[in-house]
Scaffold this motif. Structure first.
Motif, short mmCIF file in Angstrom:
data_model
loop_
_atom_site.label_atom_id
_atom_site.label_comp_id
_atom_site.label_asym_id
_atom_site.label_seq_id
_atom_site.Cartn_x
_atom_site.Cartn_y
_atom_site.Cartn_z
N GLU A 63 -11.15 -75.28 -51.47
CA GLU A 63 -11.85 -75.32 -52.78
C GLU A 63 -12.72 -76.57 -52.87
O GLU A 63 -13.89 -76.51 -53.26
CB GLU A 63 -10.82 -75.27 -53.91
N GLY A 113 -17.07 -66.02 -45.76
CA GLY A 113 -17.04 -65.33 -47.05
C GLY A 113 -16.70 -63.85 -46.96
O GLY A 113 -16.24 -63.25 -47.92
N PRO A 117 -12.14 -64.37 -50.28
CA PRO A 117 -12.80 -64.17 -51.58
C PRO A 117 -13.22 -65.47 -52.28
O PRO A 117 -14.20 -65.48 -53.01
CB PRO A 117 -11.76 -63.40 -52.40
N VAL A 118 -12.51 -66.55 -52.05
CA VAL A 118 -12.89 -67.84 -52.66
C VAL A 118 -14.22 -68.30 -52.06
O VAL A 118 -15.13 -68.72 -52.78
CB VAL A 118 -11.79 -68.91 -52.46
N ARG A 120 -16.45 -66.39 -50.63
CA ARG A 120 -17.46 -65.43 -51.07
C ARG A 120 -17.97 -65.79 -52.46
O ARG A 120 -19.17 -65.73 -52.73
CB ARG A 120 -16.90 -64.01 -51.04
N GLU A 121 -17.06 -66.20 -53.33
CA GLU A 121 -17.45 -66.61 -54.69
C GLU A 121 -18.41 -67.80 -54.65
O GLU A 121 -19.41 -67.84 -55.37
CB GLU A 121 -16.19 -66.96 -55.49
N TYR A 122 -18.13 -68.78 -53.79
CA TYR A 122 -19.01 -69.94 -53.68
C TYR A 122 -20.34 -69.59 -53.03
O TYR A 122 -21.38 -70.11 -53.44
CB TYR A 122 -18.31 -71.09 -52.92
N ASN A 124 -21.86 -66.72 -53.29
CA ASN A 124 -22.60 -66.04 -54.35
C ASN A 124 -23.15 -67.04 -55.36
O ASN A 124 -24.29 -66.90 -55.83
CB ASN A 124 -21.72 -65.00 -55.04
N LYS A 125 -22.36 -68.04 -55.69
CA LYS A 125 -22.80 -69.08 -56.63
C LYS A 125 -23.99 -69.84 -56.08
O LYS A 125 -24.99 -70.06 -56.78
CB LYS A 125 -21.64 -70.04 -56.91
#
Length: 188
Positions: A63, A113, A117-118, A120-122, A124-125
């Protein structure tokens, strides 16, 4: 009687950024599967206790690694480019930074990603921040919303595609290929 002398080296505690930078080196050299506590500790020549001083667990580390990636690979370059006064100069400054930065880490993060999923979220961000920023620059330069969005998405997709398909392309050649296309669609 024998005397045994132990030499304790004066080792300074590593700060959080040292651990994060080691993560980027590992991503670049070995890929995301090597982002483990054991591997990072071995590379830093530190104990797990040193790792846990900064991070709750490997998920906490990942993270923080992604937060650092967002900041150093997206937010900071945008802020740095904004010392320029026009959209065209800001765009050029960003393009110059992109082509001078090592993009293998970015490729590895994008691949990661697909299974995490974590991550992938970043990803996308970061993609949203970058595209939204390009849209804003294009609109400021006079493009309408639809044209600005479509050209920003297309330019970004071409850049990411080139990086994925030609990972060993020298930065100058990458810049040349990308700029050949974007010079035809830029609205600056």
């Amino acid at each position: 009687m024998y005397t045994i002398t132990y030499r304790i080296e004066n080792m300074e505690r590593l700060d959080k950024n040292s651990w994060l930078l080691e993560g980027f080196k590992t991503l670049d050299a070995e890929g995301f599967s090597r982002i483990t506590i054991d591997n990072l500790c071995e590379k830093q020549k530190r104990s797990k206790g040193s790792f846990y001083y900064h991070f709750k667990n490997i998920d906490g580390y990942i993270e923080e690694l992604m937060k650092y990636w967002v900041q150093e690979y997206t937010v900071t370059p945008i802020k740095t480019a904004e010392i320029n006064k026009t959209p065209a100069l800001i765009y050029k400054a960003l393009a110059d930074m992109v082509f001078k930065s090592p993009y293998k880490v970015e490729r590895v993060i994008r691949a990661w990603g697909y299974s995490n999923p974590v991550i992938r979220e970043y990803v996308n961000k970061v993609d949203k921040i970058r595209i939204d920023y390009m849209v804003a620059l294009k609109k400021e330069a006079g493009s309408d919303e639809k044209t600005a969005y479509n050209s920003a998405v297309l330019e970004f997709a071409i850049l990411i595609g080139i990086q994925q398909l030609y990972p060993d392309m020298p930065e100058k050649e990458l810049a040349k290929v990308y700029q050949m296309y974007t010079s035809k669609i830029q609205h600056f």
